[in-house]
Design a protein around this motif. Structure first.
Motif, PDB file in Angstrom:
ATOM      1  N   SER A 131       0.867  -1.177   0.000  1.00 20.46           N
ATOM      2  CA  SER A 131       0.000   0.000   0.000  1.00 20.46           C
ATOM      3  C   SER A 131       0.904   1.227   0.000  1.00 20.46           C
ATOM      4  CB  SER A 131      -0.889   0.015   1.242  1.00 20.46           C
ATOM      5  OG  SER A 131      -1.836  -1.015   1.190  1.00 20.46           O
ATOM      6  N   ILE A 132       0.559   2.234  -0.778  1.00 23.78           N
ATOM      7  CA  ILE A 132       1.441   3.392  -0.869  1.00 23.78           C
ATOM      8  C   ILE A 132       0.675   4.700  -0.699  1.00 23.78           C
ATOM      9  CG2 ILE A 132       3.041   2.193  -2.400  1.00 23.78           C
ATOM     10  CD1 ILE A 132       1.962   4.048  -4.653  1.00 23.78           C
ATOM     11  N   VAL A 133       1.415   5.691  -0.237  1.00 23.86           N
ATOM     12  CA  VAL A 133       0.960   7.083  -0.224  1.00 23.86           C
ATOM     13  C   VAL A 133       1.999   7.873  -1.005  1.00 23.86           C
ATOM     14  CG1 VAL A 133       0.478   9.103   1.200  1.00 23.86           C
ATOM     15  CG2 VAL A 133      -0.173   6.816   2.007  1.00 23.86           C
ATOM     16  N   ARG A 134       1.559   8.609  -2.018  1.00 24.41           N
ATOM     17  CA  ARG A 134       2.494   9.364  -2.857  1.00 24.41           C
ATOM     18  C   ARG A 134       2.150  10.835  -2.824  1.00 24.41           C
ATOM     19  NH1 ARG A 134       5.129   7.764  -8.638  1.00 24.41           N
ATOM     20  NH2 ARG A 134       6.540   9.544  -8.743  1.00 24.41           N
ATOM     21  N   ARG A 135       3.175  11.637  -2.558  1.00 21.48           N
ATOM     22  CA  ARG A 135       3.075  13.099  -2.605  1.00 21.48           C
ATOM     23  C   ARG A 135       4.238  13.589  -3.455  1.00 21.48           C
ATOM     24  NH1 ARG A 135      -1.505  11.918  -1.022  1.00 21.48           N
ATOM     25  NH2 ARG A 135      -2.188  12.185   1.146  1.00 21.48           N
ATOM     26  N   GLY A 136       3.998  13.739  -4.763  1.00 24.13           N
ATOM     27  CA  GLY A 136       5.096  14.071  -5.657  1.00 24.13           C
ATOM     28  C   GLY A 136       6.101  12.930  -5.665  1.00 24.13           C
ATOM     29  N   ASP A 137       7.372  13.259  -5.410  1.00 27.56           N
ATOM     30  CA  ASP A 137       8.406  12.228  -5.365  1.00 27.56           C
ATOM     31  C   ASP A 137       8.555  11.602  -3.982  1.00 27.56           C
ATOM     32  OD1 ASP A 137       9.141  12.274  -8.037  1.00 27.56           O
ATOM     33  OD2 ASP A 137      10.557  13.916  -7.745  1.00 27.56           O
ATOM     34  N   LEU A 138       7.760  12.038  -3.030  1.00 27.85           N
ATOM     35  CA  LEU A 138       7.760  11.428  -1.707  1.00 27.85           C
ATOM     36  C   LEU A 138       6.802  10.250  -1.710  1.00 27.85           C
ATOM     37  CD1 LEU A 138       8.550  11.393   1.301  1.00 27.85           C
ATOM     38  CD2 LEU A 138       6.659  12.982   1.718  1.00 27.85           C
ATOM     39  N   VAL A 139       7.322   9.054  -1.447  1.00 28.00           N
ATOM     40  CA  VAL A 139       6.511   7.842  -1.458  1.00 28.00           C
ATOM     41  C   VAL A 139       6.694   7.112  -0.131  1.00 28.00           C
ATOM     42  CG1 VAL A 139       6.046   5.635  -2.593  1.00 28.00           C
ATOM     43  CG2 VAL A 139       6.747   7.614  -3.953  1.00 28.00           C
ATOM     44  N   VAL A 140       5.590   6.811   0.528  1.00 34.54           N
ATOM     45  CA  VAL A 140       5.589   6.015   1.750  1.00 34.54           C
ATOM     46  C   VAL A 140       4.928   4.683   1.416  1.00 34.54           C
ATOM     47  CG1 VAL A 140       4.867   5.851   4.157  1.00 34.54           C
ATOM     48  CG2 VAL A 140       5.412   8.091   3.164  1.00 34.54           C
ATOM     49  N   ALA A 141       5.670   3.589   1.607  1.00 30.53           N
ATOM     50  CA  ALA A 141       5.157   2.254   1.295  1.00 30.53           C
ATOM     51  C   ALA A 141       4.909   1.482   2.581  1.00 30.53           C
ATOM     52  CB  ALA A 141       6.152   1.505   0.418  1.00 30.53           C
ATOM     53  N   LEU A 171       9.352  18.591  -0.053  1.00 33.00           N
ATOM     54  CA  LEU A 171      10.454  17.772  -0.547  1.00 33.00           C
ATOM     55  C   LEU A 171      11.265  18.527  -1.592  1.00 33.00           C
ATOM     56  CD1 LEU A 171      12.070  15.188  -0.821  1.00 33.00           C
ATOM     57  CD2 LEU A 171      10.314  14.328  -2.390  1.00 33.00           C
ATOM     58  N   GLU A 172      10.587  19.249  -2.481  1.00 31.26           N
ATOM     59  CA  GLU A 172      11.306  19.999  -3.509  1.00 31.26           C
ATOM     60  C   GLU A 172      12.190  21.087  -2.885  1.00 31.26           C
ATOM     61  OE1 GLU A 172      11.523  19.088  -6.646  1.00 31.26           O
ATOM     62  OE2 GLU A 172      10.279  17.395  -5.997  1.00 31.26           O
ATOM     63  N   ARG A 173      11.696  21.717  -1.824  1.00 30.24           N
ATOM     64  CA  ARG A 173      12.510  22.717  -1.126  1.00 30.24           C
ATOM     65  C   ARG A 173      13.762  22.084  -0.541  1.00 30.24           C
ATOM     66  NH1 ARG A 173       9.308  26.136   3.171  1.00 30.24           N
ATOM     67  NH2 ARG A 173      11.451  26.851   3.497  1.00 30.24           N
ATOM     68  N   LEU A 174      13.595  20.931   0.097  1.00 31.29           N
ATOM     69  CA  LEU A 174      14.742  20.233   0.665  1.00 31.29           C
ATOM     70  C   LEU A 174      15.718  19.788  -0.418  1.00 31.29           C
ATOM     71  CD1 LEU A 174      13.066  18.064   3.423  1.00 31.29           C
ATOM     72  CD2 LEU A 174      14.893  19.733   3.800  1.00 31.29           C
ATOM     73  N   GLN A 193      22.571  17.553   8.823  1.00 29.69           N
ATOM     74  CA  GLN A 193      22.291  18.463   9.937  1.00 29.69           C
ATOM     75  C   GLN A 193      21.490  19.673   9.466  1.00 29.69           C
ATOM     76  OE1 GLN A 193      26.325  19.110  11.261  1.00 29.69           O
ATOM     77  NE2 GLN A 193      26.209  17.502  12.812  1.00 29.69           N
ATOM     78  N   ARG A 194      21.865  20.239   8.334  1.00 25.33           N
ATOM     79  CA  ARG A 194      21.150  21.402   7.810  1.00 25.33           C
ATOM     80  C   ARG A 194      19.729  21.028   7.384  1.00 25.33           C
ATOM     81  NH1 ARG A 194      25.760  24.352   3.971  1.00 25.33           N
ATOM     82  NH2 ARG A 194      27.179  24.947   5.669  1.00 25.33           N
ATOM     83  N   SER A 195      19.568  19.836   6.810  1.00 30.86           N
ATOM     84  CA  SER A 195      18.236  19.388   6.418  1.00 30.86           C
ATOM     85  C   SER A 195      17.335  19.263   7.644  1.00 30.86           C
ATOM     86  CB  SER A 195      18.320  18.038   5.694  1.00 30.86           C
ATOM     87  OG  SER A 195      19.051  18.148   4.486  1.00 30.86           O
ATOM     88  N   ASN A 196      17.858  18.651   8.709  1.00 32.88           N
ATOM     89  CA  ASN A 196      17.083  18.510   9.935  1.00 32.88           C
ATOM     90  C   ASN A 196      16.760  19.860  10.556  1.00 32.88           C
ATOM     91  OD1 ASN A 196      16.677  15.664  10.220  1.00 32.88           O
ATOM     92  ND2 ASN A 196      18.849  15.455  10.647  1.00 32.88           N
ATOM     93  N   GLU A 202      10.872  24.890  10.207  1.00 33.38           N
ATOM     94  CA  GLU A 202       9.582  25.042   9.533  1.00 33.38           C
ATOM     95  C   GLU A 202       8.443  24.375  10.304  1.00 33.38           C
ATOM     96  OE1 GLU A 202       8.856  26.789   6.898  1.00 33.38           O
ATOM     97  OE2 GLU A 202      10.896  27.427   6.411  1.00 33.38           O
ATOM     98  N   GLY A 203       8.792  23.551  11.293  1.00 32.93           N
ATOM     99  CA  GLY A 203       7.757  22.874  12.077  1.00 32.93           C
ATOM    100  C   GLY A 203       6.996  21.828  11.294  1.00 32.93           C
ATOM    101  N   TRP A 204       7.646  21.181  10.349  1.00 35.99           N
ATOM    102  CA  TRP A 204       6.965  20.203   9.504  1.00 35.99           C
ATOM    103  C   TRP A 204       6.629  18.920  10.249  1.00 35.99           C
ATOM    104  CZ3 TRP A 204      10.750  20.792   4.759  1.00 35.99           C
ATOM    105  CH2 TRP A 204      10.472  22.007   4.118  1.00 35.99           C
ATOM    106  N   LEU A 205       7.432  18.588  11.264  1.00 34.69           N
ATOM    107  CA  LEU A 205       7.229  17.352  12.004  1.00 34.69           C
ATOM    108  C   LEU A 205       7.200  17.650  13.493  1.00 34.69           C
ATOM    109  CD1 LEU A 205       9.698  14.976  10.098  1.00 34.69           C
ATOM    110  CD2 LEU A 205       7.194  14.884  10.033  1.00 34.69           C
ATOM    111  N   PRO A 206       6.490  16.852  14.260  1.00 36.23           N
ATOM    112  CA  PRO A 206       6.487  17.052  15.712  1.00 36.23           C
ATOM    113  C   PRO A 206       7.861  16.778  16.295  1.00 36.23           C
ATOM    114  CG  PRO A 206       5.412  14.982  15.149  1.00 36.23           C
ATOM    115  CD  PRO A 206       5.640  15.706  13.860  1.00 36.23           C
ATOM    116  N   SER A 207       8.119  17.340  17.447  1.00 35.89           N
ATOM    117  CA  SER A 207       9.399  17.130  18.113  1.00 35.89           C
ATOM    118  C   SER A 207       9.561  15.656  18.460  1.00 35.89           C
ATOM    119  CB  SER A 207       9.476  17.974  19.388  1.00 35.89           C
ATOM    120  OG  SER A 207       9.389  19.348  19.083  1.00 35.89           O
TER     121      SER A 207
END
Length: 215
Positions: A131-141, A171-174, A193-196, A202-207
């Motif tokens: 089963s997959i979730v796709r958001r552009g080039d971001l794919v979660v399987a 993802l494109e920004r990263l 380190q810079r990516s993290n 940006e607060g994209w993910l919870p702590s």
């Protein structure tokens, strides 16, 4: 692509043990794929692979149903695959054929060193379609190795709510930032380190608790 199927139970009611599965992502833009089957199940797979960018498809259906005809279009080959067809492919998806034909084609594929997936028949599968979730080039399987299709679907639905369409742009920004940092001479550790730091700023993910990713 969603193809989680249940493992058979043994006499004790326990699901059978299975070899460890290693998840990989196939580059369907370059990989020759053979698909064989007459009905709606394989037609769904055809649509999914096309949506995922498959460019080299050979679609065989000796007695295609209307849904298969529509999905395959001008790629439809109205016969079962032969040895030369299988050799020309690297991966096979099979469904919606009589069981003896599925078993024969799967055995032939394995004899020729090709990977094969037979819908809802785990012993004949070299790989599972998750089963997959796709958001552009971001794919979660998501896969349960066939043990609980219902859980795979529920987890996909959960991830779909957590990972919205905005993640494609993130993802494109990263990716752009990563290319810039590498061009400036940053090593992989610094880029990580810079990516993290960007994700956190940006607060994209919870702590989350600190891990080796921050070292």
């Amino acid at each position: 692509m969603m193809a989680e199927t249940a493992l058979p139970e043994d006499a004790t009611g326990q699901t059978g043990m299975q070899s460890a599965m290693f998840p990989v992502f196939l580059d369907l833009a370059n990989l020759p794929v053979l698909m064989a089957g007459n009905g709606a199940v394989l037609a769904k797979r055809v649509r999914q692979l096309r949506e995922m960018g498959a460019r080299h498809l050979a679609i065989h259906a000796p007695d295609p149903e209307p849904e298969m005809i529509a999905a395959a279009g001008d790629l439809l080959i109205r016969r079962l695959p032969e040895e030369a067809d299988i050799l020309a492919a690297r991966v096979l998806w099979l469904a919606d054929l009589p069981q003896p034909e599925l078993e024969r084609l799967a055995a032939e594929a394995r004899r020729l060193g090709r990977l094969v997936n037979v819908e809802d028949d785990i012993p004949l599968c070299d790989f599972h379609t998750p089963s997959i979730v796709r958001r552009g080039d971001l794919v979660v399987a998501i896969s349960t190795a066939g043990k609980s299709p219902a859980l795979a679907v529920r987890l996909r639905q959960f991830v779909e709510r957590c990972v919205g369409p905005e993640w494609a742009e993130r993802l494109e920004r990263l990716a752009s930032a990563r290319l810039r940092w590498r061009a400036e001479g940053a090593d992989m550790k610094t880029v990580m380190q810079r990516s993290n730091a960007l994700i956190d700023a940006e607060g994209w993910l919870p702590s989350v608790p600190r891990t080796d990713r921050d070292n």
